[in-house]
Design a protein around this motif. Structure first.
Motif, mmCIF file in Angstrom:
data_model
loop_
_atom_site.group_PDB
_atom_site.id
_atom_site.type_symbol
_atom_site.label_atom_id
_atom_site.label_comp_id
_atom_site.label_asym_id
_atom_site.label_seq_id
_atom_site.Cartn_x
_atom_site.Cartn_y
_atom_site.Cartn_z
ATOM 1 N N THR A 1 49.192 -62.455 -47.027
ATOM 2 C CA THR A 1 50.545 -62.182 -47.477
ATOM 3 C C THR A 1 51.342 -63.482 -47.572
ATOM 4 N N CYS A 2 52.003 -63.677 -48.715
ATOM 5 C CA CYS A 2 52.848 -64.845 -48.937
ATOM 6 C C CYS A 2 54.141 -64.398 -49.605
ATOM 7 N N THR B 1 52.540 -55.679 -42.517
ATOM 8 C CA THR B 1 52.792 -54.737 -41.427
ATOM 9 C C THR B 1 53.465 -53.464 -41.939
ATOM 10 N N GLU B 2 54.325 -53.590 -42.956
ATOM 11 C CA GLU B 2 54.949 -52.413 -43.539
ATOM 12 C C GLU B 2 53.923 -51.576 -44.290
ATOM 13 N N LEU B 3 53.020 -52.235 -44.982
ATOM 14 C CA LEU B 3 51.957 -51.521 -45.690
ATOM 15 C C LEU B 3 51.022 -50.812 -44.713
ATOM 16 N N MET B 4 50.843 -51.394 -43.545
ATOM 17 C CA MET B 4 50.039 -50.753 -42.504
ATOM 18 C C MET B 4 50.761 -49.529 -41.946
ATOM 19 N N GLU B 5 52.044 -49.713 -41.632
ATOM 20 C CA GLU B 5 52.829 -48.637 -41.016
ATOM 21 C C GLU B 5 52.944 -47.415 -41.919
ATOM 22 N N THR B 6 53.166 -47.658 -43.217
ATOM 23 C CA THR B 6 53.328 -46.544 -44.145
ATOM 24 C C THR B 6 51.994 -45.924 -44.553
ATOM 25 N N GLY B 7 50.899 -46.623 -44.282
ATOM 26 C CA GLY B 7 49.586 -46.133 -44.675
ATOM 27 C C GLY B 7 49.197 -46.521 -46.090
ATOM 28 N N ARG B 8 50.122 -47.201 -46.801
ATOM 29 C CA ARG B 8 49.836 -47.567 -48.191
ATOM 30 C C ARG B 8 48.665 -48.539 -48.293
ATOM 31 N N LEU B 9 48.515 -49.394 -47.321
ATOM 32 C CA LEU B 9 47.397 -50.341 -47.320
ATOM 33 C C LEU B 9 46.066 -49.607 -47.407
ATOM 34 N N PHE B 10 45.921 -48.589 -46.607
ATOM 35 C CA PHE B 10 44.650 -47.861 -46.540
ATOM 36 C C PHE B 10 44.434 -47.014 -47.796
ATOM 37 N N THR B 11 45.528 -46.490 -48.344
ATOM 38 C CA THR B 11 45.441 -45.719 -49.586
ATOM 39 C C THR B 11 44.992 -46.608 -50.738
ATOM 40 N N LEU B 12 45.605 -47.787 -50.845
ATOM 41 C CA LEU B 12 45.263 -48.703 -51.927
ATOM 42 C C LEU B 12 43.811 -49.166 -51.846
ATOM 43 N N ALA C 1 39.745 -45.681 -44.445
ATOM 44 C CA ALA C 1 40.380 -44.894 -43.385
ATOM 45 C C ALA C 1 41.339 -45.761 -42.574
ATOM 46 N N PRO C 2 42.444 -45.189 -42.077
ATOM 47 C CA PRO C 2 43.394 -45.930 -41.232
ATOM 48 C C PRO C 2 42.720 -46.486 -39.986
ATOM 49 N N PHE C 3 43.410 -47.420 -39.343
ATOM 50 C CA PHE C 3 42.875 -48.074 -38.160
ATOM 51 C C PHE C 3 42.486 -47.064 -37.072
ATOM 52 N N SER C 4 41.352 -47.316 -36.469
ATOM 53 C CA SER C 4 40.956 -46.587 -35.261
ATOM 54 C C SER C 4 40.301 -47.588 -34.326
ATOM 55 N N SER C 5 40.605 -47.470 -33.034
ATOM 56 C CA SER C 5 40.045 -48.421 -32.069
ATOM 57 C C SER C 5 38.541 -48.242 -31.922
ATOM 58 N N SER D 1 52.607 -65.761 -39.302
ATOM 59 C CA SER D 1 53.972 -65.977 -38.839
ATOM 60 C C SER D 1 54.239 -65.221 -37.544
ATOM 61 N N PRO D 2 55.163 -65.718 -36.725
ATOM 62 C CA PRO D 2 55.503 -65.020 -35.481
ATOM 63 C C PRO D 2 55.945 -63.577 -35.717
ATOM 64 N N ASN D 3 56.689 -63.331 -36.797
ATOM 65 C CA ASN D 3 57.148 -61.967 -37.078
ATOM 66 C C ASN D 3 55.977 -61.032 -37.371
ATOM 67 N N MET D 4 55.036 -61.502 -38.171
ATOM 68 C CA MET D 4 53.864 -60.672 -38.469
ATOM 69 C C MET D 4 53.065 -60.387 -37.211
ATOM 70 N N LEU D 5 52.852 -61.407 -36.407
ATOM 71 C CA LEU D 5 52.081 -61.227 -35.178
ATOM 72 C C LEU D 5 52.775 -60.231 -34.242
ATOM 73 N N ARG D 6 54.076 -60.373 -34.117
ATOM 74 C CA ARG D 6 54.836 -59.468 -33.241
ATOM 75 C C ARG D 6 54.734 -58.024 -33.715
ATOM 76 N N ASP D 7 54.979 -57.798 -35.005
ATOM 77 C CA ASP D 7 54.994 -56.437 -35.532
ATOM 78 C C ASP D 7 53.596 -55.820 -35.545
ATOM 79 N N ALA D 8 52.594 -56.623 -35.870
ATOM 80 C CA ALA D 8 51.225 -56.105 -35.901
ATOM 81 C C ALA D 8 50.743 -55.760 -34.495
#
Length: 256
Positions: free
Chosen positions: A143-144, A192-203, A207-211, A221-228
């Motif tokens: 992401t840039c 992180t927004e694409l992850m939260e909304t699920g759009r990343l996985f749809t595109l 399947a969404p993240f599973s441990s 960036s610090p913001n990305m690391l914090r939110d992720a």
């Protein structure tokens, strides 16, 4: 400076007015794991300035490669950006870092989430055929702010899949997802927004993240690391380290 070797600049590429990369010679005894960083040193007014930089080159390549921002008033990058072929830099002998696969528990899909120059360690990883043997798929997101900051996009999409030795496994297993935040592009928005909304996985049709199945590396960036981290922790993911493997790992070294 016994923990450093002096190396010679071989090439410099300016991607934008804020982003550049360079290659230098590699000491024959220098060894590193894909995803690690090392120290880069410059002599300034008879003093040595050192900063941590991730290695963008594969661990088997003859030369070393690094990706850097340009900080015009920064004590280090304001000088580093003016490197020319033949100039000398110092390279630390002891690479380290948390972005190595041994710090992750076994899994099926490896996600490499990067912003800006956080792409660098993942360039090393996606060129490592041994890492492909551990996973069914490897997903690289970058992401840039602007499209021209998507360094190595052409290399990842056009040249790497045709690599003489690893092109076949890259075509089979590597998924590349570039996104920008400040101008029109095929993929828009913060990762992180694409992850939260699920759009990343749809595109991606994944399947969404599973441990249970997903392992994740974060660098940017610090913001990305914090939110992720907040998102992953909320899903029950455990952060790994050099001493205890986990579901995800974060690189904490920054340059400036």
């Amino acid at each position: 400076m016994s923990n450093l070797t002096q190396q010679t600049i071989l090439s410099v590429h300016h991607w934008t007015n804020t982003l550049f990369s360079f290659t230098c010679t590699r000491d024959l005894g220098f060894r590193f794991e894909s995803g690690q960083f090392t120290m880069i040193g410059l002599e300034v007014n008879n003093k040595l300035l050192l900063r941590a930089y991730s290695l963008a080159s594969a661990n088997y390549e003859e030369n070393l490669e690094f990706l850097s921002v340009k900080v015009q008033d920064g004590p280090f990058t304001s000088r580093l950006q003016h490197l020319k072929i033949g100039d000398k830099v110092y390279i630390g002998k002891k690479p380290t870092g948390t972005l190595v696969v041994d710090n992750l528990l076994p899994g099926k899909t490896l996600w490499l989430l990067s912003t800006g120059t956080g792409l660098a360690p993942f360039l090393s990883i996606i060129k490592d055929w041994e890492i492909y043997d551990r996973y069914d798929k490897i997903v690289l997101t970058h992401t840039c702010r602007f499209v021209n900051e998507l360094a190595y996009k052409e290399y990842i999409t056009l040249h790497l899949p045709m690599h003489e030795h690893i092109g076949e496994i890259i075509r089979e297993k590597l998924i590349y997802f570039p996104t920008v935040t400040r101008e029109p592009f095929q993929n828009r928005g913060r990762i992180t927004e694409l992850m939260e909304t699920g759009r990343l996985f749809t595109l991606l049709g994944i399947a969404p993240f599973s441990s249970e199945n997903n392992r994740i590396m974060l660098c940017g960036s610090p913001n990305m690391l914090r939110d992720a981290r907040k998102l992953l922790n909320g899903l029950g993911f455990l952060e790994g380290s050099n001493s205890v493997p986990g579901h995800y790992v974060v690189e904490k070294a920054f340059v400036g």
